[in-house]
Design a protein around this motif. Structure first.
Motif, mmCIF file in Angstrom:
data_model
loop_
_atom_site.group_PDB
_atom_site.id
_atom_site.type_symbol
_atom_site.label_atom_id
_atom_site.label_comp_id
_atom_site.label_asym_id
_atom_site.label_seq_id
_atom_site.Cartn_x
_atom_site.Cartn_y
_atom_site.Cartn_z
ATOM 1 N N LYS A 82 18.732 12.288 15.937
ATOM 2 C CA LYS A 82 18.065 12.564 14.667
ATOM 3 C C LYS A 82 16.815 11.711 14.529
ATOM 4 O O LYS A 82 16.764 10.588 14.993
ATOM 5 N N GLY A 83 15.835 12.266 13.837
ATOM 6 C CA GLY A 83 14.616 11.521 13.563
ATOM 7 C C GLY A 83 13.452 12.473 13.388
ATOM 8 O O GLY A 83 13.607 13.692 13.449
ATOM 9 N N SER A 84 12.292 11.902 13.154
ATOM 10 C CA SER A 84 11.097 12.710 12.950
ATOM 11 C C SER A 84 9.912 12.048 13.635
ATOM 12 O O SER A 84 9.944 10.856 13.951
ATOM 13 N N VAL A 85 8.869 12.822 13.813
ATOM 14 C CA VAL A 85 7.658 12.293 14.422
ATOM 15 C C VAL A 85 7.038 11.250 13.500
ATOM 16 O O VAL A 85 6.502 10.246 13.968
ATOM 17 N N GLY A 86 7.128 11.452 12.204
ATOM 18 C CA GLY A 86 6.606 10.476 11.252
ATOM 19 C C GLY A 86 7.295 9.128 11.387
ATOM 20 O O GLY A 86 6.646 8.077 11.391
ATOM 21 N N VAL A 90 5.513 5.576 12.527
ATOM 22 C CA VAL A 90 5.532 4.346 11.731
ATOM 23 C C VAL A 90 6.184 3.202 12.500
ATOM 24 O O VAL A 90 5.644 2.099 12.565
ATOM 25 N N LEU A 91 7.337 3.465 13.095
ATOM 26 C CA LEU A 91 8.031 2.404 13.830
ATOM 27 C C LEU A 91 7.235 1.944 15.045
ATOM 28 O O LEU A 91 7.153 0.748 15.324
ATOM 29 N N SER A 92 6.637 2.874 15.769
ATOM 30 C CA SER A 92 5.865 2.510 16.958
ATOM 31 C C SER A 92 4.611 1.726 16.602
ATOM 32 O O SER A 92 4.186 0.852 17.359
ATOM 33 N N CYS A 93 4.045 2.003 15.450
ATOM 34 C CA CYS A 93 2.831 1.320 15.020
ATOM 35 C C CYS A 93 3.117 -0.081 14.484
ATOM 36 O O CYS A 93 2.409 -1.033 14.801
ATOM 37 N N PHE A 94 4.171 -0.213 13.674
ATOM 38 C CA PHE A 94 4.421 -1.482 12.995
ATOM 39 C C PHE A 94 5.504 -2.356 13.627
ATOM 40 O O PHE A 94 5.551 -3.556 13.346
ATOM 41 N N CYS A 95 6.373 -1.779 14.453
ATOM 42 C CA CYS A 95 7.459 -2.547 15.084
ATOM 43 C C CYS A 95 7.576 -2.197 16.567
ATOM 44 O O CYS A 95 8.644 -1.810 17.043
ATOM 45 N N PRO A 96 6.477 -2.319 17.315
ATOM 46 C CA PRO A 96 6.503 -1.842 18.700
ATOM 47 C C PRO A 96 7.537 -2.525 19.588
ATOM 48 O O PRO A 96 8.188 -1.847 20.389
#
Length: 130
Positions: A82-86, A90-96
């Motif tokens: 489960k999950g979304s591109v959004g 967000v996670l990849s940008c702020f919590c890489p």
């Protein structure tokens, strides 16, 4: 999609080796995860490869989060998580670093699942004798 991540994105401090690798050398963890994702058996992958180099180059343009977002999406789609591109964005940008550790843990969990009989390689093709 019905599966959940095997580990939370915030569960990134253990094992310590992966945590330190994610913080100190994220390109290596990204490269290994990308290579393992391409292998149906999710066996060991090398840390330094073309994906690692691509990550380093994209980091100079401040675009490494885009690569991580796309790889996270690929992982979710491959295993029906489960999950979304959004959310991936967000996670990849702020919590890489946390995202990289979560992906590595997920690949470990999926590898263990596949080794216990979840994935069976298709039989080799053969032609009938004439």
């Amino acid at each position: 999609m019905s599966n959940e991540w095997s580990h939370s994105v915030w569960d990134c401090f253990s094992p310590v080796e992966q945590c330190l690798l994610g913080w100190c050398c994220p390109c290596a963890l990204y490269g290994r995860a990308a290579e393992r994702l391409e292998d149906p058996a999710l066996k060991e992958g090398s840390y330094v490869n073309g994906n690692c180099c691509l990550f380093v180059l994209s980091n100079y343009c401040c675009l490494s989060w885009v690569l991580m977002m796309m790889k996270r999406r690929d992982l979710r789609e491959k295993f029906g998580i489960k999950g979304s591109v959004g959310e991936d964005c967000v996670l990849s940008c702020f919590c890489p670093c946390c995202v990289l550790v979560q992906q590595e843990k997920e690949l470990d969990a999926q590898s263990n699942r596949l080794q216990t009989g979840g994935y069976q390689a298709p039989p080799a093709m053969s032609y009938p004798a004439q």
